[in-house]
Design a protein around this motif. Structure first.
Motif, short mmCIF file in Angstrom:
data_model
loop_
_atom_site.label_atom_id
_atom_site.label_comp_id
_atom_site.label_asym_id
_atom_site.label_seq_id
_atom_site.Cartn_x
_atom_site.Cartn_y
_atom_site.Cartn_z
N ASP A 116 -13.15 13.54 2.82
CA ASP A 116 -11.78 13.68 2.29
C ASP A 116 -10.94 12.26 2.88
O ASP A 116 -11.05 12.30 4.25
CB ASP A 116 -10.83 14.84 2.76
CG ASP A 116 -11.53 16.03 1.94
OD1 ASP A 116 -11.49 16.99 2.57
OD2 ASP A 116 -11.96 15.72 0.63
N VAL A 117 -10.28 11.54 2.34
CA VAL A 117 -9.60 10.19 2.73
C VAL A 117 -8.40 10.60 3.15
O VAL A 117 -7.39 11.21 2.42
CB VAL A 117 -9.79 9.09 1.76
CG1 VAL A 117 -8.80 7.90 2.33
CG2 VAL A 117 -10.92 8.51 1.26
N GLU A 118 -8.19 10.13 4.53
CA GLU A 118 -6.62 10.33 4.89
C GLU A 118 -5.80 8.90 5.00
O GLU A 118 -6.89 8.18 5.64
CB GLU A 118 -6.61 10.91 6.16
CG GLU A 118 -6.60 12.52 5.93
CD GLU A 118 -6.94 13.47 7.23
OE1 GLU A 118 -6.62 12.63 8.30
OE2 GLU A 118 -7.18 14.53 7.27
N GLY A 119 -4.94 8.77 4.97
CA GLY A 119 -4.15 7.34 5.28
C GLY A 119 -4.53 6.25 4.31
O GLY A 119 -4.99 6.61 3.16
N ARG A 120 -3.93 4.97 4.58
CA ARG A 120 -3.85 4.06 3.56
C ARG A 120 -4.84 2.70 4.05
O ARG A 120 -4.68 1.60 3.41
CB ARG A 120 -2.40 3.46 3.40
CG ARG A 120 -1.62 4.52 3.00
CD ARG A 120 -0.02 4.24 3.09
NE ARG A 120 0.08 2.91 2.18
CZ ARG A 120 1.18 2.22 1.94
NH1 ARG A 120 2.26 2.53 2.67
NH2 ARG A 120 1.09 1.17 1.42
N SER A 121 -5.58 2.97 5.05
CA SER A 121 -6.11 1.74 5.40
C SER A 121 -7.18 1.04 4.87
O SER A 121 -7.53 -0.10 4.89
CB SER A 121 -7.01 2.10 7.06
OG SER A 121 -7.87 3.03 6.67
N MET A 122 -7.78 1.97 3.54
CA MET A 122 -8.59 1.33 2.68
C MET A 122 -7.99 1.13 1.41
O MET A 122 -9.00 0.78 0.41
CB MET A 122 -9.96 2.48 2.67
CG MET A 122 -10.97 2.44 3.80
SD MET A 122 -11.80 0.63 3.96
CE MET A 122 -12.68 0.59 2.50
#
Length: 124
Positions: free
Chosen positions: A30-36
């Motif tokens: 699950d992706v968390e955050g905005r880095s990608m």
């Protein structure tokens, strides 16, 4: 045991082995955050295929375990998985692999001269 029961047991064992094999080869994070962003967004679920490090190429998106990084509420967390407690994962795009010229965008971050050949993998 009758022939039908044996066949059913064989099917169950084979199905269990197949599922175990898939779990070793694949994971869901699950992706968390905005880095990608804009490629991946917080809340996205990403299937991840496990491959040997030698098969990773420049431009690939990789998921790597980062011990001590990404504790809940701390910056840097990019992904989670339902694997054992305490394991956290970071999703990044590979900027270069050993032997590639060091991209200008990451040269300062990794302490290298832009365009020089890299001696170790780096990601941004």
């Amino acid at each position: 045991m009758g022939g039908g029961v044996v066949a059913a047991l064989v099917v169950l064992v084979l199905a269990g082995a197949g599922i175990a094999g898939l779990r070793r080869a694949w994971a869901i994070v699950d992706v968390e955050g905005r880095s990608m962003e804009p490629a991946l967004h917080a809340g996205d679920r990403v299937p991840v295929r496990r491959v040997p490090l030698e098969r990773v190429r420049t431009g690939d998106v990789v998921v790597v375990e980062q011990p001590g990084l990404g504790r809940p509420g701390r910056p840097g967390a990019a992904a989670t998985t339902s694997r054992p407690a305490g394991r956290r994962w970071v999703i990044k795009r590979v900027a270069g692999v050993p032997g590639d010229p060091v991209p200008e965008a990451v040269a300062g971050v990794v302490g290298a001269v832009p365009g020089a050949r890299s001696s170790s993998a780096s990601s941004s």
